[in-house]
Design an enzyme around this catalytic site. Structure first.
Site, PDB file in Angstrom:
ATOM      1  N   TYR A 182      48.448  52.905  41.444  1.00 42.57           N
ATOM      2  CA  TYR A 182      49.664  52.102  41.558  1.00 42.57           C
ATOM      3  C   TYR A 182      50.872  53.012  41.372  1.00 42.57           C
ATOM      4  O   TYR A 182      50.910  54.102  41.930  1.00 42.57           O
ATOM      5  CB  TYR A 182      49.609  50.940  40.552  1.00 42.57           C
ATOM      6  N   LYS A 204      30.390  32.501  53.821  1.00 38.93           N
ATOM      7  CA  LYS A 204      30.505  33.390  54.976  1.00 38.93           C
ATOM      8  C   LYS A 204      30.816  34.811  54.506  1.00 38.93           C
ATOM      9  O   LYS A 204      30.271  35.793  55.028  1.00 38.93           O
ATOM     10  CB  LYS A 204      31.636  32.894  55.887  1.00 38.93           C
TER      11      LYS A 204
END
Length: 751
Positions: free
Chosen positions: A37, A92
């Protein structure tokens, strides 16, 4: 509990749902966080700002698919809305990850307007490498997909349309071949005219069927030109309107070659099946109840009905998971801009071709040990077959490159190795060895050659170019079994009962005459025991290597090679080694099968031979001799033995890899312990060769690592023999035999 209760418990167990986000880079230190970050993250941001395609280099975009739905047409549930559809979309994502290592964000949009759905997905394009549309009702789904394919620059695939089309298309290719019918001559009837049916009909035309031979029925009956002229059917159905008399489904099915059901259960009778043409093809794919039951359709007529359904409890399940994970895998890996018709056809053809090949044992076991062999009851592969990834994804990538949809070109041979690595470290490591074997194949004798697994392994070994296999056994039985298995190869057989192998008997007698073996006993052993036959065959250089042990206890299978082939001239002891592969680590464990209570000389020899084996897998060995003591913390004969072995190895000029011991197992494999507490150790990095102090601990250790540590095990690999010999474990699968054949060939190459 019933299925519903089990499913609820499965989903609500902490943490709720089925997916999570995990990091792919180290985040253990302040520096790690500053790279992940602020402030370090600014560097890749600026690179992407300068060149947007660098998002594929510096972010997860290239392996991230958005599964997008509004929950308006959930299979079996209908319009349940966006939030209620979330478990389906998470599911899925599970399938994407499990079968093709693709990450997913599921996006449930509380929106019915197709224009707004399109706009929402367009705004998310920078996030994803591809979009999988799911459970959006027709005809809106056509609008959404068509617009997105035109307006965004990443692949868009509506699985409800194209998934069933592709998988059933693969089944149709094989079913037509078995029935002896040409695609262009097939008269095809569809029950159902929704998104899936229309997409499937279109795809069958792409495969070679004639559009004018397709009759489509909706709930009103046959879709005819008269109905189209009266405005009774929408624009998507109109493309399959035929100039035929009006009628119902029963009228349409009379004389048809193929029935494709994508409608509702129980609407087809046995009489309707009997009205079809000879050797009909029936794809009854309504879920959970097909248009006609499997047993009913099969019993309807005397000739061969080739039957497929959407159910897993009957042969030939048309399951979309055979398609979408692997289609996206190939598309993502070439940074495709779309999934076009050529790519879909490539998928169907790859699946059809795979169904014609020998099926791995693990797949057969997953389906109750029922025979799986190309024919009317096996026209498409099973979803758990790991080979689907290696066939479909490269086919998709190749079709994308050839059709101009790919942004980047890849080497397809190297690509297959990358796909192997995605399925686990063991496959990646074995690929190294198998590639070496293929570069210079050797002759490998397979004892117990009448065993079905040995015959299937011989076929795969020869087909893949790994080695030149020779099956030892009754030639007529071997050839009969091969034919019954449908294997298209001419096996090389050494039949001890019919060949002239007197010289083998003489040689065995010469080697063992002072061990109590008479000349007549030697002759009987050569004729009746393929282990002795194969051992002499290798000892006489008529074969380069031997595999045995598939149906014998390990000690009894090992005895003939030790008596006949023996150990290498500079080696006094053989040893059994397992290679254990974890997600990011490979460890060789010795000795796990041969030496019960080795002294320091045996331990030293085992370590040297295991180090050599590691290098055949392109692993630089770092060896630790294990004990319950660390560097003298306990001093008794048991701890002094590995300590002395380590000292012998450190003073051996022929040992050119780091060795240390005695040490505890966690010291050997944990970097912080090794570098912190025991910084004086010869090992600068954790060990990858673990030598156990005796057979008992070695066998226990490798099995605990395998079962509780989640490691894949390859072996046992026999080291120290004068010629390459490997003894299989009873019950090993065909893939294990093939893998050890590859190891044996590489051993022989070293000779």
């Amino acid at each position: 509990m019933g299925l519903d209760e089990d499913a609820l418990e499965y989903h609500r167990t902490d943490p709720p749902g089925k997916i999570e986000i995990s990091t792919t880079k180290s985040t253990n230190t302040q520096r790690d966080l500053s790279l992940a970050y602020s402030p370090g993250v600014a560097a890749p941001c600026m690179e992407i700002d300068a060149d947007p395609t660098e998002a594929y280099t510096y972010t997860a975009k290239g392996n991230l698919v958005g599964v997008v739905s509004n929950g308006s047409a959930v299979l079996g549930l209908g319009d349940i809305g966006a939030q209620a559809s979330k478990p389906v979309m998470e599911g899925k994502g599970v399938l994407f990850k499990r079968f093709a290592d693709i990450d997913v964000f599921d996006i449930e949009l509380d929106e019915a307007d197709p224009d707004k759905i399109v706009e929402a997905v367009k705004m998310m394009e920078p996030t994803f490498g591809g979009i999988n549309l799911e459970d959006i009702k027709a005809p809106e789904c056509f609008t959404v997909e068509e617009r997105l394919r035109e307006e965004i620059d990443i692949p868009v695939f509506h699985d409800d349309q194209h998934g069933t089309a592709i998988i059933s298309g693969a089944a149709l290719l094989n079913a037509a071949d078995i029935a002896g019918k040409d695609l262009e001559d097939l008269e095809i009837v569809f029950s159902g005219a929704g998104a899936s049916a229309i997409a499937t009909a279109r795809f069958y035309v792409s495969l070679g069927c004639k559009k004018e031979h397709i009759t489509m029925c909706d709930s009103t009956g046959i879709i005819t030109q008269r109905r189209a002229e009266r405005g009774e059917v929408n624009e998507y159905k109109q493309q399959f309107a035929r100039d035929v008399p009006e009628g119902d489904l029963a009228d349409a099915m009379e004389g048809a070659d193929v029935f494709v059901g994508l409608s509702i259960g129980g609407i087809v009778s046995q009489a309707m099946i009997r009205s079809m043409a000879d050797d009909p093809i029936v794809f009854a794919m309504a879920n959970p109840d097909p248009e006609i039951g499997y047993e009913e359709a099969k019993a309807a007529r005397d000739d061969d009905v080739i039957m497929a359904t959407g159910r897993s409890d009957y042969p030939n399940q048309v399951n979309n998971v055979l398609g979408f994970p692997f289609i996206f895998r190939g598309a993502l890996d070439v940074r495709a801009t779309e999934i076009n018709e050529r790519m879909k056809v490539a998928c169907a053809e790859a699946l059809a071709e795979l169904a014609r090949e020998d099926v791995p044992d693990a797949v057969v076991k997953a389906y109750g040990d029922e025979p799986l062999q190309f024919g009317p009851d096996y026209i498409i592969p099973k979803p758990v077959d790991p080979r689907v990834l290696f066939r479909v994804a490269p086919s998709i990538a190749e079709a994308a490159m050839e059709s101009g949809a790919a942004r980047t070109e890849i080497d397809l041979d190297e690509y297959e190795e990358e796909l192997e690595a995605r399925l686990g470290k063991s496959r990646e490591m074995m690929r190294v060895v198998l590639n070496k074997a293929k570069s210079d194949p050797k002759t490998v004798a397979l004892a117990e050659g009448e065993n079905e697994k040995m015959i299937r392994a011989a076929y795969q070994i020869q087909e893949q170019g790994i080695a030149l296999p020779v099956l030892i056994g009754d030639e007529s039985e071997i050839r009969r079994t091969s034919a019954n298995l449908g294997l298209d190869f001419d096996p090389q057989v050494a039949d001890p009962s019919v060949g002239d192998y007197e010289e083998y008997a003489e040689r065995l007698h010469e080697l063992r005459q002072r061990k109590g073996i008479t000349r007549s006993e030697a002759g009987e052993l050569i004729e009746r025991d393929s282990n002795y036959f194969g051992s002499v065959m290798v000892e006489q250089d008529d074969a380069d290597a031997l595999l045995t042990g598939l149906s014998h206890h390990y000690p009894s299978a090992l005895r003939p090679p030790l008596q006949v082939v023996g150990t290498d001239e500079d080696v006094d002891y053989a040893a059994g080694v397992y290679m254990l592969t974890f997600k990011n680590r490979v460890i060789f464990v010795a000795d796990a099968t041969v030496n019960q209570d080795p002294d320091e000389e045996v331990l030293a020899e085992v370590t040297k031979q295991t180090g050599k084996l590691a290098r055949r897998f392109n692993i630089e060995p770092r060896a630790a001799l294990l004990s319950y003591s660390n560097f003298g913390s306990v001093n008794n004969e048991g701890t002094r033995k590995p300590r002395r072995a380590a000292s012998m190895l450190q003073n051996d000029p022929d040992v050119d890899f780091p060795v240390d011991g005695e040490m505890q197992a966690d010291t050997a494999v944990v970097e912080d312990i090794l570098e912190g507490t025991y910084g004086f150790s010869e090992l600068e990095e954790p060990a990858n060769v673990l030598v156990f102090p005796n057979l008992e601990s070695g066998n226990i250790g490798y099995k605990l690592l395998q079962r509780l540590g989640g490691a894949d095990a390859i072996g046992p690999m026999l080291v120290g023999m004068d010629k390459p010999v490997h003894v299989l474990q009873r019950g090993d699968e065909v893939k294990d035999i093939v893998n050890l054949a590859g190891v044996a060939v590489v051993d022989a190459q070293q000779e």
